[in-house]
Write a protein that holds these residues in place. Sequence first.
Motif, PDB file in Angstrom:
ATOM      1  N   TYR A 142     -15.693   4.801   0.287  1.00 54.68           N
ATOM      2  CA  TYR A 142     -14.233   4.828   0.285  1.00 54.68           C
ATOM      3  C   TYR A 142     -13.687   5.038  -1.129  1.00 54.68           C
ATOM      4  CZ  TYR A 142     -14.897   0.013  -1.327  1.00 54.68           C
ATOM      5  OH  TYR A 142     -15.290  -1.105  -2.030  1.00 54.68           O
ATOM      6  N   ALA A 143     -12.393   5.338  -1.170  1.00 54.24           N
ATOM      7  CA  ALA A 143     -11.663   5.414  -2.436  1.00 54.24           C
ATOM      8  C   ALA A 143     -10.681   4.257  -2.487  1.00 54.24           C
ATOM      9  CB  ALA A 143     -10.924   6.742  -2.546  1.00 54.24           C
ATOM     10  N   ASP A 144     -10.519   3.654  -3.640  1.00 55.79           N
ATOM     11  CA  ASP A 144      -9.624   2.518  -3.828  1.00 55.79           C
ATOM     12  C   ASP A 144      -8.308   3.014  -4.418  1.00 55.79           C
ATOM     13  OD1 ASP A 144      -8.290   0.218  -4.931  1.00 55.79           O
ATOM     14  OD2 ASP A 144     -10.185  -0.868  -4.829  1.00 55.79           O
ATOM     15  N   ILE A 145      -7.218   2.849  -3.670  1.00 53.94           N
ATOM     16  CA  ILE A 145      -5.934   3.401  -4.129  1.00 53.94           C
ATOM     17  C   ILE A 145      -5.366   2.647  -5.330  1.00 53.94           C
ATOM     18  CG2 ILE A 145      -5.397   4.280  -1.834  1.00 53.94           C
ATOM     19  CD1 ILE A 145      -3.336   2.021  -1.541  1.00 53.94           C
ATOM     20  N   TYR A 146      -5.931   1.488  -5.652  1.00 55.09           N
ATOM     21  CA  TYR A 146      -5.431   0.704  -6.782  1.00 55.09           C
ATOM     22  C   TYR A 146      -6.261   0.895  -8.046  1.00 55.09           C
ATOM     23  CZ  TYR A 146      -2.440  -1.593  -3.394  1.00 55.09           C
ATOM     24  OH  TYR A 146      -1.490  -1.837  -2.427  1.00 55.09           O
ATOM     25  N   HIS A 147      -7.444   1.467  -7.919  1.00 54.79           N
ATOM     26  CA  HIS A 147      -8.311   1.596  -9.085  1.00 54.79           C
ATOM     27  C   HIS A 147      -8.788   3.017  -9.347  1.00 54.79           C
ATOM     28  CE1 HIS A 147      -8.723  -2.740  -7.974  1.00 54.79           C
ATOM     29  NE2 HIS A 147      -8.563  -2.869  -9.270  1.00 54.79           N
ATOM     30  N   ASP A 148      -8.843   3.853  -8.326  1.00 54.96           N
ATOM     31  CA  ASP A 148      -9.298   5.223  -8.516  1.00 54.96           C
ATOM     32  C   ASP A 148      -8.124   6.145  -8.835  1.00 54.96           C
ATOM     33  OD1 ASP A 148     -11.951   4.592  -7.977  1.00 54.96           O
ATOM     34  OD2 ASP A 148     -11.699   4.879  -5.815  1.00 54.96           O
ATOM     35  N   GLY A 149      -8.375   7.139  -9.673  1.00 51.64           N
ATOM     36  CA  GLY A 149      -7.365   8.149  -9.958  1.00 51.64           C
ATOM     37  C   GLY A 149      -7.221   9.110  -8.792  1.00 51.64           C
ATOM     38  N   VAL A 150      -6.164   9.891  -8.788  1.00 53.53           N
ATOM     39  CA  VAL A 150      -5.891  10.795  -7.670  1.00 53.53           C
ATOM     40  C   VAL A 150      -7.030  11.782  -7.457  1.00 53.53           C
ATOM     41  CG1 VAL A 150      -4.351  12.595  -6.802  1.00 53.53           C
ATOM     42  CG2 VAL A 150      -3.397  10.578  -7.924  1.00 53.53           C
ATOM     43  N   ASP A 164       0.820  -1.213   0.000  1.00 51.81           N
ATOM     44  CA  ASP A 164       0.000   0.000   0.000  1.00 51.81           C
ATOM     45  C   ASP A 164       0.856   1.266   0.000  1.00 51.81           C
ATOM     46  OD1 ASP A 164      -2.252  -1.557  -0.027  1.00 51.81           O
ATOM     47  OD2 ASP A 164      -2.798  -1.218   2.066  1.00 51.81           O
ATOM     48  N   MET A 165       1.963   1.248   0.754  1.00 53.29           N
ATOM     49  CA  MET A 165       2.851   2.407   0.774  1.00 53.29           C
ATOM     50  C   MET A 165       3.470   2.645  -0.608  1.00 53.29           C
ATOM     51  SD  MET A 165       2.929   3.916   3.764  1.00 53.29           S
ATOM     52  CE  MET A 165       1.164   3.680   3.559  1.00 53.29           C
ATOM     53  N   ARG A 166       3.836   1.575  -1.269  1.00 55.72           N
ATOM     54  CA  ARG A 166       4.405   1.676  -2.611  1.00 55.72           C
ATOM     55  C   ARG A 166       3.390   2.304  -3.578  1.00 55.72           C
ATOM     56  NH1 ARG A 166       4.867  -3.394  -3.645  1.00 55.72           N
ATOM     57  NH2 ARG A 166       6.886  -3.655  -2.628  1.00 55.72           N
ATOM     58  N   THR A 217      -8.401   7.566   6.787  1.00 54.20           N
ATOM     59  CA  THR A 217      -7.915   6.271   7.247  1.00 54.20           C
ATOM     60  C   THR A 217      -7.660   5.327   6.074  1.00 54.20           C
ATOM     61  OG1 THR A 217      -9.158   6.489   9.318  1.00 54.20           O
ATOM     62  CG2 THR A 217      -8.504   4.264   8.670  1.00 54.20           C
ATOM     63  N   LEU A 218      -6.466   4.740   6.040  1.00 48.98           N
ATOM     64  CA  LEU A 218      -6.140   3.720   5.040  1.00 48.98           C
ATOM     65  C   LEU A 218      -6.369   2.353   5.652  1.00 48.98           C
ATOM     66  CD1 LEU A 218      -4.910   2.901   2.276  1.00 48.98           C
ATOM     67  CD2 LEU A 218      -2.677   2.889   3.418  1.00 48.98           C
ATOM     68  N   TYR A 219      -7.188   1.528   4.983  1.00 49.38           N
ATOM     69  CA  TYR A 219      -7.512   0.206   5.509  1.00 49.38           C
ATOM     70  C   TYR A 219      -7.697  -0.755   4.340  1.00 49.38           C
ATOM     71  CZ  TYR A 219      -9.933  -3.287   8.449  1.00 49.38           C
ATOM     72  OH  TYR A 219     -10.298  -4.423   9.124  1.00 49.38           O
ATOM     73  N   HIS A 220      -6.781  -1.709   4.212  1.00 48.67           N
ATOM     74  CA  HIS A 220      -6.823  -2.713   3.147  1.00 48.67           C
ATOM     75  C   HIS A 220      -6.938  -2.082   1.756  1.00 48.67           C
ATOM     76  CE1 HIS A 220      -6.797  -5.705   6.172  1.00 48.67           C
ATOM     77  NE2 HIS A 220      -8.080  -5.676   6.477  1.00 48.67           N
ATOM     78  N   GLY A 221      -6.082  -1.106   1.482  1.00 45.82           N
ATOM     79  CA  GLY A 221      -6.041  -0.499   0.167  1.00 45.82           C
ATOM     80  C   GLY A 221      -7.159   0.480  -0.111  1.00 45.82           C
ATOM     81  N   ARG A 222      -7.933   0.798   0.915  1.00 45.45           N
ATOM     82  CA  ARG A 222      -9.044   1.728   0.746  1.00 45.45           C
ATOM     83  C   ARG A 222      -8.845   2.935   1.657  1.00 45.45           C
ATOM     84  NH1 ARG A 222     -14.002  -2.730   1.172  1.00 45.45           N
ATOM     85  NH2 ARG A 222     -13.597  -3.764  -0.832  1.00 45.45           N
ATOM     86  N   LEU A 223      -9.182   4.112   1.136  1.00 46.44           N
ATOM     87  CA  LEU A 223      -9.110   5.334   1.923  1.00 46.44           C
ATOM     88  C   LEU A 223     -10.516   5.761   2.328  1.00 46.44           C
ATOM     89  CD1 LEU A 223      -6.421   7.384  -0.041  1.00 46.44           C
ATOM     90  CD2 LEU A 223      -6.223   6.565   2.314  1.00 46.44           C
TER      91      LEU A 223
END
Length: 287
Positions: A240-248, A70-72, A207-213
């Motif tokens: 939530y927002a998905d850090i792997y699928h949603d754009g910034v 997730d940090m990466r 809050t970041l939790y399992h790849g979700r903000l």
Amino acid sequence: MKGTLHKLYKEVIGKPLIMWRKRDFGKHFERISSLDIELVGKCNLNCKGCTHFSPIAESERLSIQEFEKDMRQLAKIMPDKIGKINLLGGEPLLHDEVESFMKVSRKYFPGTEIYIVTNGILLLQQNESFWLTARENRIGIEVTKYPIRLDFKKMKEKALQYDVSFKFYGRSGYIQKTQYFLPIDVSGRQDKEESFKGCFMARECITLYHGRLFPCSYAAYMERFNRYFNKEIPIRKDDYADIYHDGVEDILRKISQPIPMCSHCNTKERTYGNKWGISKKEIKEWS
């Protein structure tokens, strides 16, 4: 004392926060000023009405592999859009790999302010390796000063000895820690926009939790409440927002506006300045 603290919150803290919400309602983040990442769900203090539901959480620990992944990803998509990272819990010092979390967080966010946020119970038990890791990786210690018998002065001295930044969380260093009562409306009949406007956690407890903000910890960890009390408050995709699928831009938009979960927060009935105490794991602490 309780009435005085409640008045202080309403006059000095509460009104400006709510005014700020109304003034900025509808505006999107340009960056995340502070990001919370939970290392351990459980806590060794278990405060009444904990906003992470730690007293009723199962034994849940974040793996260093998931954390690094997730940090990466965060460093890839928003390297300059996170002002501060809080490694917390539960109680983060319950995690036996806490030093690895410090190293990984600094690896991917070399210029970001990073703190271990702890209740301090285990802080003076940490070995030299912990303190050296904190110093070498420029990780600060932020202690919430609960009204329990701990040598907070010695904690500060220890941090100073190792040249590690030390501070108290919020106002707890000089005002006795109290508690909030943040009632959950299981039925979900609250107006989500109004709840968001009147919520001090909205936009402040990302809050970041399992790849979700998530915009707040209640939304991130509501499944704990559901499991323990056999409820079915839904966690929807729009929560939530998905850090792997949603754009910034989509991420910043989603975490800075009302979400469906806000309809389950009865902000009109919230109280502040309540006497701090240990949880009895009763539903009335949260609803």
